[in-house]
Design a protein around this motif. Structure first.
Motif, PDB file in Angstrom:
ATOM      1  N   MET A 167       0.845  -1.189   0.000  1.00  0.00           N
ATOM      2  CA  MET A 167       0.000   0.000   0.000  1.00  0.00           C
ATOM      3  C   MET A 167       0.878   1.236   0.000  1.00  0.00           C
ATOM      4  O   MET A 167       1.838   1.325   0.769  1.00  0.00           O
ATOM      5  N   ASP A 168       0.549   2.188  -0.876  1.00  0.00           N
ATOM      6  CA  ASP A 168       1.178   3.507  -0.794  1.00  0.00           C
ATOM      7  C   ASP A 168       0.331   4.329   0.168  1.00  0.00           C
ATOM      8  O   ASP A 168      -0.816   4.643  -0.141  1.00  0.00           O
ATOM      9  N   LEU A 169       0.895   4.629   1.331  1.00  0.00           N
ATOM     10  CA  LEU A 169       0.109   5.298   2.372  1.00  0.00           C
ATOM     11  C   LEU A 169       0.042   6.809   2.101  1.00  0.00           C
ATOM     12  O   LEU A 169       0.457   7.622   2.930  1.00  0.00           O
ATOM     13  N   ASP A 170      -0.479   7.156   0.934  1.00  0.00           N
ATOM     14  CA  ASP A 170      -0.595   8.565   0.552  1.00  0.00           C
ATOM     15  C   ASP A 170      -1.688   9.227   1.382  1.00  0.00           C
ATOM     16  O   ASP A 170      -2.827   8.766   1.388  1.00  0.00           O
ATOM     17  N   ASN A 171      -1.328  10.296   2.072  1.00  0.00           N
ATOM     18  CA  ASN A 171      -2.318  10.990   2.906  1.00  0.00           C
ATOM     19  C   ASN A 171      -3.138  11.963   2.048  1.00  0.00           C
ATOM     20  O   ASN A 171      -2.771  12.284   0.914  1.00  0.00           O
ATOM     21  N   ASN A 205       9.822   2.863   2.376  1.00  0.00           N
ATOM     22  CA  ASN A 205      10.072   4.304   2.224  1.00  0.00           C
ATOM     23  C   ASN A 205       9.364   4.855   0.976  1.00  0.00           C
ATOM     24  O   ASN A 205       9.550   4.340  -0.127  1.00  0.00           O
ATOM     25  N   HIS A 206       8.549   5.893   1.165  1.00  0.00           N
ATOM     26  CA  HIS A 206       7.810   6.492   0.030  1.00  0.00           C
ATOM     27  C   HIS A 206       8.161   7.979  -0.109  1.00  0.00           C
ATOM     28  O   HIS A 206       7.314   8.758  -0.510  1.00  0.00           O
ATOM     29  N   SER A 207       9.394   8.339   0.243  1.00  0.00           N
ATOM     30  CA  SER A 207       9.944   9.701   0.157  1.00  0.00           C
ATOM     31  C   SER A 207       9.440  10.598   1.287  1.00  0.00           C
ATOM     32  O   SER A 207       8.547  10.215   2.044  1.00  0.00           O
ATOM     33  N   ASN A 267       8.395  14.147   0.942  1.00  0.00           N
ATOM     34  CA  ASN A 267       7.330  15.105   0.607  1.00  0.00           C
ATOM     35  C   ASN A 267       6.394  14.640  -0.508  1.00  0.00           C
ATOM     36  O   ASN A 267       5.545  15.404  -0.946  1.00  0.00           O
ATOM     37  N   HIS A 268       6.590  13.405  -0.957  1.00  0.00           N
ATOM     38  CA  HIS A 268       5.722  12.854  -2.000  1.00  0.00           C
ATOM     39  C   HIS A 268       5.647  13.762  -3.237  1.00  0.00           C
ATOM     40  O   HIS A 268       4.575  14.003  -3.795  1.00  0.00           O
ATOM     41  N   LEU A 269       6.801  14.236  -3.671  1.00  0.00           N
ATOM     42  CA  LEU A 269       6.857  15.040  -4.897  1.00  0.00           C
ATOM     43  C   LEU A 269       7.089  14.097  -6.079  1.00  0.00           C
ATOM     44  O   LEU A 269       8.099  13.395  -6.106  1.00  0.00           O
TER      45      LEU A 269
HETATM   46 ZN   LIG Z   1       2.189   7.741  -3.358  1.00  0.00          ZN
END
Ligand SMILES: [Zn+2]
Length: 353
Positions: free
Chosen positions: A10-14, A87-89, A91-93
């Motif tokens: 899962m990409d835990l994108d907020n 790890n998904h960075s 700042n999610h840029l």
């Molecule tokens: Zn993402």
């Protein structure tokens, strides 16, 4: 009959990441949804005893009340059979391919440290926002002794997805120019639809793409599946069944991808109402996601991504140790000259370029 090994992530994108991508100026002030949505995710996955690799964005692990409540929520993944923090960075840029080396290092290392400090887990995998994975990123991962990168999305519809993103968002000027390179551009089609080794300088790490439908290369991640289901449940189920069958037929070791909006619906926050499949009621959406996850769990022996890698490839284990090993004891063997080998798992142990 033994089930082939697969993985689930899962990409835990907020919420702020979606609102910023859509050009909302107040994105940083809007409340997040992690505590609410993680509760649902854990419930649904727990019912099928599924493990999960969670790609965490460093910005959400801030040292304040919001960060602490996010960390509490993320720790509830402990209720799953197994989970991996990746790890998904920071700042999610979604344009890491345009950053200078210093910024890339900061995006990856800060999140690496925050995950280790706040969750007590050492990340071994990375996924770039917007599926961006230039060599400059791989070099940093290699320095940190990561075992894999998961930033390739080898789909045939990348150019269409990128266009839809540009039409829907209000990005202007430089941001718009950068966004044109999203989803890896046309080159994503030439990428393999199965894990393969990448060589960076004198070391190697595994590239584990987000699996797409064999042959047609259309997406089979859950946001696309629930989008289909918002038009026709029958069509969505037929599509997913076909994808699962083709993966088995072609010996493709699948790695499927979830996003938080897959667990949100029309009764939830109106900030997200622009998102595809957000017109479905929560109950209906969870029912279709649950159905697909159960079929996935019946057909495949589903692991975390690091679990899939360790159990598919000889030689990975002594390099990285256990996935949940204590972050206080990062005794890392040297990555230089490392050579992994693959068995009949569908992993490709040769370099691809
Ligand atoms: Zn993402």
């Amino acid at each position: 009959m033994t089930r082939p090994i697969a993985s689930l992530s899962m990409d835990l994108d907020n919420q702020w990441a979606y609102l910023r991508a859509a050009g909302r100026e107040d994105w940083a002030q809007r409340p997040g949804y992690l505590p609410q949505v993680i509760d649902r995710i854990v419930d649904v996955l727990g019912d099928s005893q599924l493990p999960l690799t969670v790609f965490v964005v460093g910005r959400d692990l801030s040292d304040d009340d919001v960060g602490r409540s996010n960390i509490d929520a993320i720790e509830s993944f402990d209720r799953l059979a197994d989970w991996e923090a990746a790890n998904h960075s920071l700042n999610h840029l979604p344009w890491m391919h345009t950053m200078d080396q210093e910024q890339i290092v900061s995006e990856i290392e800060t999140t690496h440290q925050r995950i280790a400090q706040s969750l007590g887990r050492r990340p071994l995998g990375f996924r770039g926002p917007g599926f961006s994975c230039p060599d400059s990123v791989l070099r940093v991962l290699s320095e940190l002794d990561y075992a894999y990168d998961a930033s390739i999305f080898p789909t045939s519809i990348a150019p269409i997805a990128r266009m839809a993103f540009l039409i829907k968002s209000d990005l202007k000027g430089e941001q718009r120019e950068r966004a044109k390179k999203l989803y890896g551009g046309f080159s994503s089609l030439r990428q393999p639809n199965r894990p393969f080794l990448r060589t960076i300088d004198d070391s190697q790490l595994w590239e584990m793409p987000v699996t797409v439908m064999p042959w047609t290369r259309t997406p089979i991640h859950f946001s696309y599946f629930t989008y289909l289901a918002s038009f026709s449940t029958l069509a969505a189920k037929t599509y997913f069944r076909t994808a699962i069958r083709l993966c088995r037929m072609t010996g493709t070791p699948p790695s499927l991808l979830l996003h938080p909006p897959d667990f949100l619906g029309s009764e939830d926050d109106h900030d997200m109402s622009y998102f595809p499949a957000m017109n479905m009621a929560v109950k209906d959406k969870l029912a279709i996601v649950r159905w697909a996850l159960e079929l996935y769990a019946e057909t495949f022996d589903v692991r975390t991504m690091i679990g899939q890698l360790r159990d598919s490839v000889a030689g990975v284990d002594e390099r990285i140790g256990g996935p949940n090993r204590d972050a206080d004891h990062p005794s890392l063997p040297s990555h230089a000259g490392h050579r992994a080998t693959a068995d009949s798992s569908g992993f490709v142990a040769t370099d691809h370029d």
